[in-house]
Design a protein around this motif. Structure first.
Motif, PDB file in Angstrom:
ATOM      1  N   THR A  46     -37.838 -29.280  10.310  1.00 54.16           N
ATOM      2  CA  THR A  46     -39.057 -28.705  10.883  1.00 54.16           C
ATOM      3  C   THR A  46     -40.187 -29.737  10.877  1.00 54.16           C
ATOM      4  O   THR A  46     -41.099 -29.657  11.687  1.00 54.16           O
ATOM      5  CB  THR A  46     -39.512 -27.444  10.122  1.00 54.16           C
ATOM      6  N   MET A  47     -40.096 -30.713   9.945  1.00 57.91           N
ATOM      7  CA  MET A  47     -41.114 -31.766   9.874  1.00 57.91           C
ATOM      8  C   MET A  47     -40.622 -32.874   8.953  1.00 57.91           C
ATOM      9  O   MET A  47     -39.887 -32.623   8.003  1.00 57.91           O
ATOM     10  CB  MET A  47     -42.425 -31.198   9.319  1.00 57.91           C
ATOM     11  N   MET A  48     -41.068 -34.098   9.237  1.00 60.86           N
ATOM     12  CA  MET A  48     -40.805 -35.240   8.365  1.00 60.86           C
ATOM     13  C   MET A  48     -42.114 -35.988   8.203  1.00 60.86           C
ATOM     14  O   MET A  48     -42.762 -36.343   9.186  1.00 60.86           O
ATOM     15  CB  MET A  48     -39.743 -36.164   8.979  1.00 60.86           C
ATOM     16  N   LYS A  49     -42.526 -36.179   6.947  1.00 66.82           N
ATOM     17  CA  LYS A  49     -43.760 -36.918   6.657  1.00 66.82           C
ATOM     18  C   LYS A  49     -43.390 -38.202   5.928  1.00 66.82           C
ATOM     19  O   LYS A  49     -43.022 -38.179   4.754  1.00 66.82           O
ATOM     20  CB  LYS A  49     -44.683 -36.091   5.767  1.00 66.82           C
ATOM     21  N   PHE A  50     -43.473 -39.330   6.620  1.00 67.90           N
ATOM     22  CA  PHE A  50     -43.255 -40.631   5.990  1.00 67.90           C
ATOM     23  C   PHE A  50     -44.542 -40.989   5.262  1.00 67.90           C
ATOM     24  O   PHE A  50     -45.565 -41.214   5.892  1.00 67.90           O
ATOM     25  CB  PHE A  50     -42.932 -41.702   7.044  1.00 67.90           C
ATOM     26  N   TRP A  56     -41.707 -36.665   2.581  1.00 67.12           N
ATOM     27  CA  TRP A  56     -41.274 -35.264   2.499  1.00 67.12           C
ATOM     28  C   TRP A  56     -40.565 -34.859   3.778  1.00 67.12           C
ATOM     29  O   TRP A  56     -41.050 -35.121   4.876  1.00 67.12           O
ATOM     30  CB  TRP A  56     -42.474 -34.355   2.254  1.00 67.12           C
ATOM     31  N   LEU A  57     -39.440 -34.212   3.604  1.00 67.73           N
ATOM     32  CA  LEU A  57     -38.634 -33.676   4.688  1.00 67.73           C
ATOM     33  C   LEU A  57     -38.663 -32.160   4.541  1.00 67.73           C
ATOM     34  O   LEU A  57     -38.455 -31.645   3.439  1.00 67.73           O
ATOM     35  CB  LEU A  57     -37.206 -34.210   4.562  1.00 67.73           C
ATOM     36  N   TYR A  58     -38.946 -31.450   5.616  1.00 64.80           N
ATOM     37  CA  TYR A  58     -38.985 -29.988   5.585  1.00 64.80           C
ATOM     38  C   TYR A  58     -37.841 -29.474   6.442  1.00 64.80           C
ATOM     39  O   TYR A  58     -37.665 -29.909   7.584  1.00 64.80           O
ATOM     40  CB  TYR A  58     -40.338 -29.474   6.072  1.00 64.80           C
ATOM     41  N   LEU A  59     -37.076 -28.558   5.868  1.00 65.21           N
ATOM     42  CA  LEU A  59     -35.837 -28.098   6.486  1.00 65.21           C
ATOM     43  C   LEU A  59     -35.775 -26.575   6.445  1.00 65.21           C
ATOM     44  O   LEU A  59     -35.998 -25.969   5.392  1.00 65.21           O
ATOM     45  CB  LEU A  59     -34.678 -28.669   5.663  1.00 65.21           C
ATOM     46  N   ASP A  60     -35.463 -25.946   7.590  1.00 66.54           N
ATOM     47  CA  ASP A  60     -35.204 -24.513   7.635  1.00 66.54           C
ATOM     48  C   ASP A  60     -33.740 -24.291   7.303  1.00 66.54           C
ATOM     49  O   ASP A  60     -32.851 -24.793   7.997  1.00 66.54           O
ATOM     50  CB  ASP A  60     -35.505 -23.938   9.023  1.00 66.54           C
ATOM     51  N   VAL A  61     -33.501 -23.553   6.220  1.00 67.02           N
ATOM     52  CA  VAL A  61     -32.143 -23.289   5.735  1.00 67.02           C
ATOM     53  C   VAL A  61     -31.922 -21.788   5.747  1.00 67.02           C
ATOM     54  O   VAL A  61     -32.756 -21.028   5.236  1.00 67.02           O
ATOM     55  CB  VAL A  61     -31.959 -23.842   4.303  1.00 67.02           C
ATOM     56  N   LYS A  87     -37.882 -42.576  12.329  1.00 67.72           N
ATOM     57  CA  LYS A  87     -38.604 -41.349  12.687  1.00 67.72           C
ATOM     58  C   LYS A  87     -37.951 -40.642  13.871  1.00 67.72           C
ATOM     59  O   LYS A  87     -37.840 -39.421  13.887  1.00 67.72           O
ATOM     60  CB  LYS A  87     -40.063 -41.663  13.000  1.00 67.72           C
ATOM     61  N   GLU A  88     -37.478 -41.413  14.835  1.00 65.64           N
ATOM     62  CA  GLU A  88     -36.895 -40.805  16.039  1.00 65.64           C
ATOM     63  C   GLU A  88     -35.566 -40.098  15.762  1.00 65.64           C
ATOM     64  O   GLU A  88     -35.117 -39.289  16.565  1.00 65.64           O
ATOM     65  CB  GLU A  88     -36.745 -41.830  17.171  1.00 65.64           C
ATOM     66  N   ASP A  89     -34.935 -40.365  14.631  1.00 61.82           N
ATOM     67  CA  ASP A  89     -33.692 -39.678  14.257  1.00 61.82           C
ATOM     68  C   ASP A  89     -33.949 -38.304  13.651  1.00 61.82           C
ATOM     69  O   ASP A  89     -33.023 -37.509  13.497  1.00 61.82           O
ATOM     70  CB  ASP A  89     -32.892 -40.496  13.234  1.00 61.82           C
ATOM     71  N   LEU A  90     -35.179 -38.032  13.256  1.00 63.17           N
ATOM     72  CA  LEU A  90     -35.493 -36.810  12.513  1.00 63.17           C
ATOM     73  C   LEU A  90     -36.372 -35.858  13.318  1.00 63.17           C
ATOM     74  O   LEU A  90     -37.325 -35.279  12.804  1.00 63.17           O
ATOM     75  CB  LEU A  90     -36.156 -37.179  11.189  1.00 63.17           C
ATOM     76  N   LYS A  91     -36.012 -35.674  14.573  1.00 64.63           N
ATOM     77  CA  LYS A  91     -36.770 -34.773  15.440  1.00 64.63           C
ATOM     78  C   LYS A  91     -36.615 -33.338  14.963  1.00 64.63           C
ATOM     79  O   LYS A  91     -35.598 -32.972  14.366  1.00 64.63           O
ATOM     80  CB  LYS A  91     -36.266 -34.890  16.875  1.00 64.63           C
ATOM     81  N   VAL A  92     -37.622 -32.524  15.259  1.00 64.56           N
ATOM     82  CA  VAL A  92     -37.567 -31.100  14.939  1.00 64.56           C
ATOM     83  C   VAL A  92     -36.295 -30.518  15.556  1.00 64.56           C
ATOM     84  O   VAL A  92     -35.978 -30.788  16.713  1.00 64.56           O
ATOM     85  CB  VAL A  92     -38.827 -30.382  15.469  1.00 64.56           C
TER      86      VAL A  92
END
Length: 134
Positions: A46-50, A56-61, A87-92
């Motif tokens: 859902t979001m990645m904050k470098f 922080w990586l945010y994931l809907d589980v 960053k481009e690998d971790l799209k929403v």
């Protein structure tokens, strides 16, 4: 002469205060996470904050038919980039399989050891647990 001494003391106090604040802000792995509670999560980004000192990586589980958003702590953002994270690998919406350690608080939070993409690509997260592969 007194003005220089007061100015010098004030400068030292400010520096010590800033350094102490940084030291207290950075927590130890064992204070936050339980090495005896490894977890595996599968979910959508859902979001990645470098950021530094931790990204922080945010994931809907999906858990029991309910979607829970997990906050997943990793190593520093610049260290992740050196490990191959982009960053481009971790799209929403990107599906990830995550190996991590559960937060002691019981909240949906964890310290990430590694992530694996659907195509099998695996990235290590710079976990502060100390047992990560390099």
């Amino acid at each position: 002469m007194k003005i220089k001494t007061v100015g010098g003391i004030a400068t030292v106090v400010i520096i010590i205060t800033l350094l102490a604040g940084t030291a207290f802000a950075h927590h130890s792995f064992t204070a936050e996470y339980d090495r005896n509670k490894p977890i595996k999560l599968v979910g959508k980004v859902t979001m990645m904050k470098f950021a530094n000192p931790h990204a922080w990586l945010y994931l809907d589980v999906e858990t029991g038919g309910k979607i829970v958003n997990w906050a997943l702590e990793t190593g520093a953002g610049n260290a992740l980039i050196r490990r191959g994270w982009r960053k481009e690998d971790l799209k929403v919406g990107t599906v990830l399989h995550v190996d991590a350690y559960q937060a002691r608080s019981g909240q949906p939070a964890a310290n990430v050891r590694s992530v694996t993409f659907e195509d099998g690509k695996k990235l290590f997260a710079g976990s502060s647990s100390g047992d990560e592969e390099k």
